[in-house]
Design a protein around this motif. Structure first.
Motif, PDB file in Angstrom:
ATOM      1  N   MET A  54      60.221  39.636  67.194  1.00 34.35           N
ATOM      2  CA  MET A  54      59.805  39.325  68.550  1.00 34.35           C
ATOM      3  C   MET A  54      58.336  39.659  68.723  1.00 34.35           C
ATOM      4  O   MET A  54      57.757  40.443  67.951  1.00 34.35           O
ATOM      5  CB  MET A  54      60.639  40.077  69.582  1.00 34.35           C
ATOM      6  N   ARG A  55      57.721  39.072  69.762  1.00 31.35           N
ATOM      7  CA  ARG A  55      56.294  39.276  70.022  1.00 31.35           C
ATOM      8  C   ARG A  55      56.093  40.002  71.349  1.00 31.35           C
ATOM      9  O   ARG A  55      56.626  39.602  72.382  1.00 31.35           O
ATOM     10  CB  ARG A  55      55.564  37.936  70.057  1.00 31.35           C
ATOM     11  N   ILE A  56      55.314  41.059  71.279  1.00 32.70           N
ATOM     12  CA  ILE A  56      55.007  41.891  72.448  1.00 32.70           C
ATOM     13  C   ILE A  56      53.512  41.839  72.706  1.00 32.70           C
ATOM     14  O   ILE A  56      52.712  41.956  71.770  1.00 32.70           O
ATOM     15  CB  ILE A  56      55.446  43.351  72.204  1.00 32.70           C
ATOM     16  N   LEU A  57      53.122  41.681  73.954  1.00 33.87           N
ATOM     17  CA  LEU A  57      51.709  41.744  74.335  1.00 33.87           C
ATOM     18  C   LEU A  57      51.477  43.061  75.059  1.00 33.87           C
ATOM     19  O   LEU A  57      52.097  43.336  76.093  1.00 33.87           O
ATOM     20  CB  LEU A  57      51.344  40.558  75.230  1.00 33.87           C
ATOM     21  N   HIS A  58      50.604  43.886  74.496  1.00 30.38           N
ATOM     22  CA  HIS A  58      50.320  45.227  75.021  1.00 30.38           C
ATOM     23  C   HIS A  58      48.957  45.219  75.711  1.00 30.38           C
ATOM     24  O   HIS A  58      47.939  44.872  75.106  1.00 30.38           O
ATOM     25  CB  HIS A  58      50.344  46.228  73.847  1.00 30.38           C
TER      26      HIS A  58
ATOM     27  N   VAL B 298      54.889  34.682  73.757  1.00 27.61           N
ATOM     28  CA  VAL B 298      55.165  36.113  73.884  1.00 27.61           C
ATOM     29  C   VAL B 298      56.550  36.326  74.499  1.00 27.61           C
ATOM     30  O   VAL B 298      56.948  35.635  75.441  1.00 27.61           O
ATOM     31  CB  VAL B 298      54.071  36.784  74.750  1.00 27.61           C
ATOM     32  N   ASP B 299      57.269  37.316  73.970  1.00 28.92           N
ATOM     33  CA  ASP B 299      58.609  37.636  74.476  1.00 28.92           C
ATOM     34  C   ASP B 299      58.593  38.749  75.520  1.00 28.92           C
ATOM     35  O   ASP B 299      59.473  38.803  76.387  1.00 28.92           O
ATOM     36  CB  ASP B 299      59.522  38.073  73.323  1.00 28.92           C
TER      37      ASP B 299
ATOM     38  N   PHE C 120      57.519  31.908  83.107  1.00 27.58           N
ATOM     39  CA  PHE C 120      58.208  32.406  81.913  1.00 27.58           C
ATOM     40  C   PHE C 120      59.478  33.153  82.333  1.00 27.58           C
ATOM     41  O   PHE C 120      59.501  34.387  82.366  1.00 27.58           O
ATOM     42  CB  PHE C 120      57.288  33.329  81.112  1.00 27.58           C
ATOM     43  N   PRO C 121      60.525  32.438  82.661  1.00 23.24           N
ATOM     44  CA  PRO C 121      61.748  33.080  83.165  1.00 23.24           C
ATOM     45  C   PRO C 121      62.349  34.102  82.204  1.00 23.24           C
ATOM     46  O   PRO C 121      63.008  35.053  82.647  1.00 23.24           O
ATOM     47  CB  PRO C 121      62.703  31.892  83.373  1.00 23.24           C
ATOM     48  N   ALA C 122      62.152  33.935  80.897  1.00 22.40           N
ATOM     49  CA  ALA C 122      62.770  34.836  79.920  1.00 22.40           C
ATOM     50  C   ALA C 122      61.854  36.000  79.529  1.00 22.40           C
ATOM     51  O   ALA C 122      62.271  36.870  78.747  1.00 22.40           O
ATOM     52  CB  ALA C 122      63.164  34.052  78.668  1.00 22.40           C
TER      53      ALA C 122
ATOM     54  N   LEU D 102      64.390  45.012  75.301  1.00 31.32           N
ATOM     55  CA  LEU D 102      63.529  43.840  75.174  1.00 31.32           C
ATOM     56  C   LEU D 102      64.280  42.773  74.389  1.00 31.32           C
ATOM     57  O   LEU D 102      64.864  43.068  73.333  1.00 31.32           O
ATOM     58  CB  LEU D 102      62.219  44.194  74.448  1.00 31.32           C
ATOM     59  N   ARG D 103      64.229  41.548  74.884  1.00 33.30           N
ATOM     60  CA  ARG D 103      64.955  40.455  74.249  1.00 33.30           C
ATOM     61  C   ARG D 103      63.998  39.498  73.551  1.00 33.30           C
ATOM     62  O   ARG D 103      62.903  39.228  74.051  1.00 33.30           O
ATOM     63  CB  ARG D 103      65.798  39.716  75.289  1.00 33.30           C
ATOM     64  N   ASP D 104      64.426  38.979  72.428  1.00 36.08           N
ATOM     65  CA  ASP D 104      63.615  38.041  71.675  1.00 36.08           C
ATOM     66  C   ASP D 104      63.798  36.623  72.226  1.00 36.08           C
ATOM     67  O   ASP D 104      64.468  36.413  73.253  1.00 36.08           O
ATOM     68  CB  ASP D 104      63.939  38.111  70.178  1.00 36.08           C
ATOM     69  N   GLY D 105      63.242  35.644  71.517  1.00 35.77           N
ATOM     70  CA  GLY D 105      63.291  34.271  71.989  1.00 35.77           C
ATOM     71  C   GLY D 105      64.685  33.687  72.052  1.00 35.77           C
ATOM     72  O   GLY D 105      64.929  32.687  72.746  1.00 35.77           O
TER      73      GLY D 105
END
Length: 413
Positions: free
Chosen positions: A1-5, A40-41, A74-76, A127-130
């Protein structure tokens, strides 16, 4: 998964009393575009959403519009936000019932129950992935104030051990909750050992520099630690313990910072990669000269060579700091600087003056003299030489003598 910090947005910040709303709106529009382009997830905001504990209505409106737009587009997307030392914990937590409906987790302050037991469930966020599956658990620990920490009897440093106990309890709960191939991510707004601060816009927190947190607060099984507070982006000890840094320069001292966000990719329970994505500046920062100082006449000549103003709005003009060196006071200097900038594409935010005095204290200049042996005019002249070269000019001495005479007359009444 991708996280934006990201962290340290400081919505509502002003630079020498000039508002930054245009820059913040530009950054948040860019951030939404980046979330979309990089698929981004989850978005992690590691504290200092606002610049003050009592932000303006305009700053709050920018924040709420961002959350609403992020959820619409981005609903998810998972959004996790913690409070920083500039934030009011109560103010961030107040809209929690509304944010629950948006599936946004905000932890403004450390939640404790009536018995002061830690409400761990409020600090754990999946946290959930795509694919919509839980890929990581976040220990969302906000800025910890000394009042948040329980007494630690016998500890060498009760504050540090109090912070360690909070993280240990939350991380242990995350370990108990996670399943195989799910990562543990920690969030914090804190000052870590060896962290590089921006002296003009940050302050050491908790109990001061002596209470900087050690790296082992985050054990090896933490795949990534997303930190806030320090405005200079940096890693701390390990590649996976990071300050993303602020997205905007918050003082002229940060003119050369590489403002950024961090794109973190997790592979199972491990860190895959970290990409530093530069944040474009909506408004430039200028300094004349770039280093050092210039005498007034050379400074004025350099300012007249700056680009001419075009069709830019006032809020789009670069911020400008000028620095000069004076041998004596020049009361009209600022007016001359502003005249030189007329029609130029710059907004003067700071006129820095370096004085050419010898810098010695009065004690260093007057040796082996009793206080009652010193005359007021002599003290004044020595003070002047401390900051400027040479003796005070006659008109300044005359003004001082006039003031001194007025004081004597007042005492004699």
């Amino acid at each position: 998964m991708r996280i934006l910090h990201t962290s340290d947005w400081h919505l509502g910040h002003t630079l020498h009393d000039l508002p930054r709303e245009h820059e913040h709106r530009s950054f948040l529009a860019w951030l939404l575009g980046t979330i979309e382009a990089r698929q981004v997830d989850a978005l992690l905001v590691a504290g200092d959403v606002f610049d003050t504990a009592n932000p303006s209505a305009a700053a709050q409106a920018i924040w709420y519009r961002f959350v609403a737009e992020a959820r619409r587009r981005f609903p998810a997307l998972d959004i996790v936000v913690i409070g920083g030392n500039h934030d009011s914990a109560d103010r961030l937590d107040a809209p929690a019932p509304l944010f629950v409906g948006f599936d946004v987790r905000v932890v403004g302050g450390l939640p404790r129950g009536a018995s002061r037991a830690l409400e761990v469930e409020r600090l754990l966020v999946p946290l959930r992935d795509g694919r919509g599956e839980v890929a990581a658990w976040v220990a969302a620990v906000p800025f910890l104030r000394p009042a948040d920490l329980l007494p630690r009897e016998g500890a060498d440093d009760p504050l540090i051990e109090g912070v360690r106990a909070v993280y240990a309890e939350v991380l242990e709960a995350a370990r108990a909750r996670r399943e195989p191939e799910q990562a543990i991510v920690a969030m914090g707004h804190c000052y870590m050992v060896k962290g590089e601060i921006s002296e003009l816009s940050e302050r050491r927190i908790l109990g001061g520099n002596q209470h900087a947190l050690p790296l082992d607060i985050f054990p090896e099984d933490v795949a990534y630690a997303a930190l806030g507070h320090l405005h200079r982006p940096q890693r701390v000890g390990r590649e996976n313990v990071r300050y993303s840094g602020s997205p905007l320069p918050l003082s002229m001292a940060e003119i050369d910072y590489r403002h950024q966000v961090c794109l973190v990719e997790l592979e199972g329970e491990k860190l895959g990669s970290i990409e530093e994505i530069p944040v474009p500046r909506a408004v430039e920062l200028l300094r004349v000269p770039k280093t050092g100082t210039l005498p007034p006449e050379e400074l004025l000549a350099a300012l007249k060579k700056l680009p001419k103003r075009g069709e830019e709005a006032d809020h789009e003009l670069p911020f400008l700091e000028v620095r000069t060196r004076l041998e004596a006071p020049e009361p009209g200097l600022r007016a001359r600087v502003e005249a030189a900038l007329a029609g130029r594409a710059a907004r003067l935010v700071r006129l820095g003056v370096e004085l050419s005095g010898d810098g010695r204290s009065l004690a260093e200049q007057v040796v082996d003299r009793m206080l009652d042996e010193l005359k007021p005019g002599e003290v004044f002249a020595n003070c002047y030489r401390k900051r400027y070269e040479g003796a005070p000019p006659p008109d300044l001495l005359a003004a001082f003598d006039e003031l001194l005479d007025a004081v004597h007359q007042e005492k004699s009444r």
